[in-house]
Structure formats: C-alpha cells, structure tokens
Enzyme design. Structure first.
Site, short mmCIF file in Angstrom:
data_model
loop_
_atom_site.label_atom_id
_atom_site.label_comp_id
_atom_site.label_asym_id
_atom_site.label_seq_id
_atom_site.Cartn_x
_atom_site.Cartn_y
_atom_site.Cartn_z
CG ASP A 136 -1.86 -1.74 1.37
OD1 ASP A 136 -2.39 -1.98 0.45
OD2 ASP A 136 -1.37 -2.15 2.67
CG HIS B 236 -2.70 -5.35 2.86
ND1 HIS B 236 -3.13 -4.52 2.46
CD2 HIS B 236 -3.44 -6.26 2.95
CE1 HIS B 236 -2.78 -4.74 1.52
NE2 HIS B 236 -3.55 -5.89 1.35
#
Length: 529
Positions: A192, A220
C-alpha cells in the site's frame, strides 16, 4: 625550483596514499570473504505471489546482492507437484546467490533454522465468504505454522505475514507462538505504501524515487488510511511538501485515498488475478529495509505490534511509519495528526479491534475444541490399548485352553500304573489324613507325574507335577476370562463415547480432525513420543 620544492612533498604523500590504497584493494580481492547464507522460508510458494517472490530472493532483491541465501518453500499437499516444479526452475535459473532449495509440505521441515519467514500461504477469501469465515480457516493454518516456527526457527527469525487478512493473521500467529518476540512479527503494508508513492509520482510526473515519507496507517484493507501530510518530493529546488506541489486537497482527501485503498480490486478486475508481482516486490522491500536499514531521513510503512503510539490500542498489529536500523524497527514519533487523519486512523483501528475480537472468540472456541480433541485422542489411545490387550488376552486364553484340553485328554486316555485313591490313602495312613480329596482333572492319573509346561504370559518352561500344571492353567484361565470381560466392557464403553463425539463434525472439517487427532493401531515411534 622553489615552486617544485613547494609541491614535491605533497605529491610524494599523495602518491604513497594512492599506492597504499591499491595494495589494500588488491589484497582484499584475494581474500574474497563470502557471507554465511541466510535461510528464507516462503509459505504458499507454489502460488502466484510465491512464484514471483522466490526468484527475487534468489537474485538478491530481498537481502542484498552479496548475500547468499537458502530458500525453504512450503505448500499444501495438493500443490506438491507444482512446488516441485518451482524448485526445478530455481535450479535451472542457476542463481549465483542461491546455495540450496528445500521444497516440502511438512511445516516442521520447512521451519528448521529459518532466519526470515514470509508467510504468503493462507486461505483465500472467496465470493460470498464473510471476513470471519476467512479468519476461521486461517486460524487452523497459522496455529500449525506458528508452532513450527516457535519450535524450529532461528531465535531471531523475522516474520512477515502477507496472506490476508494480514494484520489479524499476524496477530493470530503471535498468539499461537507466545514465546516468539512480538517485535519479530510484522505484516505487509509496504504494498500500500508503494502504491501511494506511485500515485503521487504519476500525479506530479516525477520519478517515484524522488517521493518519500508517505504513510499507511492501520489495516491492510479498504479502511487503511494513506497519508501524505508529511510526504515530500525531491525537486531541483530542494524538498517540497506533496500537498504544496499537488495543490489539490480535494483529490488528496478523496480520489487518492480510495485509489490506494481499492488498488488490489482494480488489478483483479483488470488481469482477472490478484496482485502478485507488486506484492512480491513489496515483500522484498519490507524485509530489505528491516534487515539492512532505511535511508537516513526516510521512513516506510510496516504493520507492527502497537505499543500505544498515536493513541492506537496496544496489542494490535497496526501499520505505522517506521525507520529501521541494525535489524530493528522503531515507530516514528511526534508527527502532527489533524482531525481528518485522526478520524480515519481511529476508523481503521476500530476495524482491527473487531477483527481481534473475532479472532479471540475463535481462539477460545479453538482452545475448547482442542481440549475436546485431546480428550478424544486420549480416549482413543485407551481404546486402542484395550483392544490390543484384549487381543493379547485372547491369544493367552486360547493357548491356556489348548494346554488344558491336552492335559485333560491325557488324564482320561493315558493308562498308568496309578494306585487307586483308597490304596494310596491306606499306604500312607501313618503320615497323611484318612480323607483325601480326589482331583477331578487328574482322576486316576499320576498327579506327581512330571509334565513340561510354559507359564502363562511368559517364555518360561518348567517340568512340574501334572496336578500343579493343570491347576496353574485353570486358575490363570479363570483370571483371563475375568479380564477379558472387563476389557470387552471397556472397549464397548470407549467406542460408544467416541462415537457420541460425532457432534464435532459440524464444527470442524474431517481433514483438521485427522491433523489434530491421529488414531492408529501402529505403535508410536520414539520421535513421535
């Protein structure tokens, strides 16, 4: 001449220094000292991410271009052939840094001596599955792997969990490996982080290497918070804040965030497969910075064990901005958090708390189930023991019965010069009682006749009087008959109890039962004991 005299000494010193440097470099080239190999475990190695990851490790992308590696690959039994194929390809690629490859479906073998563990394997979320359903599947997977890591990995082993839900899977692993250092268990949010860097670089049309210090906060998942409030870009005029250069808070607070949050889904839609290449590359980045250190003035995002920093509940695996040095990570402290960021950090924290609560409930259920299964295993072992004892009892009883039958037949059919009981009594009247009980088995047979007999339950033979021989066998037969009835009753009782535990079938799959409870007639080896 005066000018030459003034520069002669510095030139001589410079020449000596250069010559010394050349000599040292020449000697060092002969030494050519090679580092000891580092053992890296990759679970789920036959899958997409594993297939992309292992060649990166072998090429030096994870631990450095001068670091030899040994790769251990683990996958489930149905993927054994595919795993074998991956091993073949690694060998065929002839990577200079790759010293050895182990491909196995045995968690214990895979975890032996590993220094770095990348946990890619996990139960994938399928259409229609709730998050708790995926978590319940992963509890059993990570329980077994956590135990193997705790018992067989190197004491300083660094663990990176990639399989989703990554944060909670990492927490589950920590719970099932209580002696494992919490600081050594992390999860992947570097993917990410890299996605956020990529979005900023594309927006500003700058090289991604010039963008630094974005932050991924939290889980996440789609609740993660990509934060650019402290991010900068290296320009010709020096470091500039990303917000200043983008000059569009609306885009940074909406589209940028959702693009990073939903990037994985967008990739699945585009290529009909999940992110593999970028996930593998990010896993290498995560471990490399953790082991070798982050560049000065730069931080990265890692899912780590919360210590309460920034008001995040302690005990969660939460993504923070961290710096790394000498193999240790540290949460970056003192960053200013505005109201917009606070709300999103708390929202993703709330989701992690909910996931932890679900995991705790499953943990309690698993512990109860495990206790029940252990009870079943104990009773099953008792049942097997009783069955084996019953078989042995039957063997001895049959042997005794055959011996007794032979002795009784012999007593009835053998003609001997045995005196009648009356004659015996009258002959020995001075030394014996006038009344003598006549043995029904011996009858007219000479009760003192020496007879070879094997004592029941032993390998001992003895030549003893006929009467003593059949008496011993008869008494032992009576005891054996009694023991047989007890064992038969015990076998029925245990069999009934175990059959009643069939209620477990709606709570756990047969495969998991087989993995946790093994009932076998074969004796355990010393290793299993």
């Amino acid at each position: 001449m005066e000018y030459w005299g003034s520069i002669e000494k510095p030139l001589v010193l410079l020449g000596c220094a250069y010559l010394s440097w050349k000599i040292v470099r020449h000697i060092w080239s002969f030494l050519n000292i090679e580092k000891d190999p580092i053992t890296v475990l990759v679970t789920g190695a036959a899958g997409q991410i594993g297939y992309a990851l292992v060649p990166m490790i072998a090429r030096g992308a994870m631990l450095g271009l001068d670091q030899p590696v040994i790769i251990h690959m683990l996958d489930i039994e149905p993927a054994a052939e595919a795993l074998k194929g991956v091993k073949m390809e690694l060998i065929d690629a002839a990577f200079p840094l790759l010293k050895d490859v182990v491909a196995t479906t045995d968690a214990v073998e895979a975890c032996k001596g590993v220094n770095v563990a990348v946990m890619v394997g996990g139960f994938p979320r399928k259409e229609g599955m709730e998050r708790k359903d995926v978590m319940s599947k992963n509890v059993s997977i990570y329980k077994a792997q956590a135990s193997a890591l705790e018992q067989h990995a190197a004491p300083d082993c660094k663990v990176l969990v990639v399989a989703n839900p990554a944060n909670t899977n990492a927490l589950i692993l920590k719970e099932f490996a209580p002696s494992f250092p919490a600081r050594n268990i992390t999860c992947l949010t570097r993917l990410d982080h890299n996605r956020a860097l990529g979005q900023v670089s594309e927006r500003l049309n700058v090289h991604v290497g010039d963008v630094r210090n974005v932050t991924i906060w939290g889980n996440h998942s789609s609740t993660q918070y990509p934060d650019v409030n402290h991010a900068t870009v290296n320009t010709g005029a020096g470091e500039k804040p990303v917000r200043e250069l983008v000059a569009d808070d609306q885009w940074l607070n909406t589209e940028f965030i959702t693009t990073v949050q939903q990037r994985g889904a967008a990739i699945i839609k585009a290529r009909k497969l999940s992110s593999a290449l970028s996930a593998a590359s990010s896993a290498c980045d995560h471990i490399r910075d953790w082991v070798l250190g982050t560049p000065k003035g730069t931080w990265v995002s890692m899912g780590v064990y919360s210590d309460g920093s920034y008001g995040i509940p302690a005990g969660l695996i939460y993504s923070f901005p961290v710096t790394c040095e000498k193999g240790e990570w540290s949460i970056v402290q003192g960053l200013k958090i505005d109201e917009f960021s606070r709300a999103r950090m708390d929202a993703t924290s709330k989701e992690l708390v909910e996931e932890k609560s679900l995991a705790d409930q499953m943990d309690d259920s698993m512990k109860q189930l495990q206790e029940k299964l252990i009870e079943v295993e104990i009773e099953g072992e008792n049942l097997l023991l009783a069955r084996q004892q019953l078989v042995e009892n039957d063997r001895v009883r049959n042997g005794n019965r055959e011996s007794l039958t032979a002795l009784r037949r012999r007593a009835k059919t053998t003609k001997t010069s045995v005196r009648t009981p009356f004659e015996s009594i009258m002959r020995d009247v001075e030394s014996r009682p006038l009344v003598k009980e006549v043995c029904t088995t011996c009858g007219n047979h000479d009760s003192k006749e020496k007879t070879w007999v094997m004592f029941p339950g032993t390998d001992i033979f003895a030549n003893i009087p006929f009467h003593a021989a059949h008496t011993i066998l008869e008494k032992d037969q009576t005891l054996l008959d009694y023991e047989a009835k007890k064992l038969q009753s015990l076998v029925k009782e245990k069999s009934l109890w175990i059959s009643e535990q069939g209620v477990l079938a709606d709570r756990i799959s047969p495969g998991v039962v087989r993995s946790m409870v093994t009932l076998s007639d074969k004796p355990k080896t010393a290793q299993n004991e």
